[in-house]
Design a protein around this motif. Sequence first.
Motif, PDB file in Angstrom:
ATOM      1  N   ILE A  51       7.856   3.329   5.967  1.00 25.34           N
ATOM      2  CA  ILE A  51       9.137   3.995   4.915  1.00 25.34           C
ATOM      3  C   ILE A  51       8.746   5.276   3.719  1.00 25.34           C
ATOM      4  N   ILE A  52       9.747   6.375   3.921  1.00 23.44           N
ATOM      5  CA  ILE A  52       9.277   7.572   3.601  1.00 23.44           C
ATOM      6  C   ILE A  52       9.622   6.804   1.769  1.00 23.44           C
ATOM      7  N   LEU A  53       9.151   7.013   0.675  1.00 26.88           N
ATOM      8  CA  LEU A  53       9.743   6.951  -0.584  1.00 26.88           C
ATOM      9  C   LEU A  53       9.899   8.382  -1.263  1.00 26.88           C
ATOM     10  N   ASP A  54       9.269   8.868  -0.407  1.00 20.51           N
ATOM     11  CA  ASP A  54       9.434  10.679  -1.360  1.00 20.51           C
ATOM     12  C   ASP A  54       9.150  11.869  -0.493  1.00 20.51           C
TER      13      ASP A  54
ATOM     14  N   GLY B 260       0.555  22.790   7.932  1.00 25.22           N
ATOM     15  CA  GLY B 260       0.656  23.412   9.137  1.00 25.22           C
ATOM     16  C   GLY B 260       0.246  25.152   8.600  1.00 25.22           C
ATOM     17  N   GLY B 261       0.756  25.979   9.431  1.00 32.47           N
ATOM     18  CA  GLY B 261       0.263  27.471   9.452  1.00 32.47           C
ATOM     19  C   GLY B 261       0.756  27.962   8.053  1.00 32.47           C
ATOM     20  N   THR B 262       2.241  27.773   7.791  1.00 29.70           N
ATOM     21  CA  THR B 262       2.779  28.380   6.857  1.00 29.70           C
ATOM     22  C   THR B 262       3.104  27.493   5.656  1.00 29.70           C
ATOM     23  N   PHE B 263       3.387  26.032   6.171  1.00 29.68           N
ATOM     24  CA  PHE B 263       3.916  24.763   5.089  1.00 29.68           C
ATOM     25  C   PHE B 263       3.130  23.347   5.287  1.00 29.68           C
ATOM     26  N   ILE B 264       2.906  23.128   4.247  1.00 31.40           N
ATOM     27  CA  ILE B 264       2.707  21.639   3.456  1.00 31.40           C
ATOM     28  C   ILE B 264       3.961  20.348   3.255  1.00 31.40           C
ATOM     29  N   LYS B 265       3.536  19.730   5.032  1.00 35.06           N
ATOM     30  CA  LYS B 265       4.703  18.835   4.292  1.00 35.06           C
ATOM     31  C   LYS B 265       3.845  17.005   3.347  1.00 35.06           C
ATOM     32  N   TYR B 266       4.563  17.079   3.458  1.00 37.03           N
ATOM     33  CA  TYR B 266       4.233  16.160   2.362  1.00 37.03           C
ATOM     34  C   TYR B 266       5.278  14.773   1.879  1.00 37.03           C
ATOM     35  N   ALA B 267       4.920  13.341   2.543  1.00 33.07           N
ATOM     36  CA  ALA B 267       5.585  12.465   2.226  1.00 33.07           C
ATOM     37  C   ALA B 267       5.163  11.109   1.055  1.00 33.07           C
ATOM     38  N   TYR B 268       5.359  10.136   0.869  1.00 30.29           N
ATOM     39  CA  TYR B 268       4.792   9.446   0.150  1.00 30.29           C
ATOM     40  C   TYR B 268       5.194   7.945   0.207  1.00 30.29           C
TER      41      TYR B 268
ATOM     42  N   MET C  64       0.906  -1.536   0.007  1.00 30.99           N
ATOM     43  CA  MET C  64       0.039  -0.356  -0.223  1.00 30.99           C
ATOM     44  C   MET C  64       0.526   0.918   0.220  1.00 30.99           C
ATOM     45  N   LYS C  65       0.646   2.062  -0.583  1.00 35.55           N
ATOM     46  CA  LYS C  65       1.441   3.683  -0.850  1.00 35.55           C
ATOM     47  C   LYS C  65       0.325   4.225  -0.776  1.00 35.55           C
ATOM     48  N   VAL C  66       1.021   5.645   0.531  1.00 36.19           N
ATOM     49  CA  VAL C  66      -0.479   6.000   0.977  1.00 36.19           C
ATOM     50  C   VAL C  66       0.961   7.454   1.077  1.00 36.19           C
ATOM     51  N   LEU C  67      -0.151   8.784   0.352  1.00 37.77           N
ATOM     52  CA  LEU C  67       0.649  10.342   0.562  1.00 37.77           C
ATOM     53  C   LEU C  67      -0.218  10.652   2.216  1.00 37.77           C
ATOM     54  N   THR C  68       1.217  11.179   2.293  1.00 45.17           N
ATOM     55  CA  THR C  68       0.516  11.451   4.198  1.00 45.17           C
ATOM     56  C   THR C  68       0.900  13.586   3.958  1.00 45.17           C
ATOM     57  N   VAL C  69       0.420  14.084   4.913  1.00 46.73           N
ATOM     58  CA  VAL C  69       0.516  15.254   4.775  1.00 46.73           C
ATOM     59  C   VAL C  69       0.471  15.718   5.300  1.00 46.73           C
ATOM     60  N   ASP C  70       0.985  17.426   6.158  1.00 44.57           N
ATOM     61  CA  ASP C  70       0.967  17.535   7.733  1.00 44.57           C
ATOM     62  C   ASP C  70       1.130  19.320   7.143  1.00 44.57           C
TER      63      ASP C  70
END
Length: 302
Positions: free
Chosen positions: A23-26, A9-17, A1-7
Amino acid sequence: MKVLTVDIGGTFIKYAYMNEDMIILDRGSAETPKSGREELVEAIGVLYDKMPEVDGIAISMPGIIDAENGYCVMGGALRYNDDFYFRHSLYQRCPVKIHIENDAKCAAMAEAAKGSLKDVKDGFVIIIGTMIGGGYIKDHKLHRGKHFSAGEVSYINTIRDGDPEYETVWGNRCSTPALCKMYADKKQIPESQVDGVRFFEAVHQGDEDAKKCLELFTKEIAVQIFNLQNVLDPERFAIGGGISAQPVFIEYIRENLKKLYCTCPYRVPQAEVVCCKFQNDANLIGALQCFMTEEVLEEKVS
């Protein structure tokens, strides 16, 4: 399973695949839209389009969140999200399974699953950033409360009679920007010249003004940890956010707690305070942990 995780924030959006093994792929970041909720949905849609294969989206975001219904009761730092069925709107743009949760609660889930709270039954996470976030782990599970606001320490009222200048909300008093402002006012310099990195550089260089600011700031935090310990009686507090990576910050909190216990006329349980393990990745890891926990629950029901 591959999940787009998104954080978000008030200033930036951090994301990880990420995959189901966390395990962070991107990974990457983008600016958080300031104009409104439609732009926020589209910003996440753009990230979704970039990924080769997305089985689901896990989101960490500020505010009071009804995770079960994908509803943002109150948007915290992003007030345009007030009273917003965020999951429903995002699903129209990204038709995959979506889970949303409060950012500090995500951090608590990360620490409870694989971090500094993994070996305790009851624990509490305090995240210090633009404001203060909190998450309460009870019986190894995230405790959300009747109105989804359990652990929301940012809104604790600290009003003092006769002092109109005193910030009434703890999240405004004990945020990273508040610490930087305190130091800037002490030095009579523009706030723009001070950030967390520069402040702690001053502390390590022996700047007495910086050390006094840190003492006052951590005393406020220690007082509320003292109160939370007596109300909830958790086994451990884990402190997160960028400035928690500074060992001297945790040391000052512990020392101020010792002073409180020494002056308390009663024998009360003493709080154990540690640093969060995952630091800046806690919200992303916790968002995925919330997503996977929901997946397991749904499989059991079916």
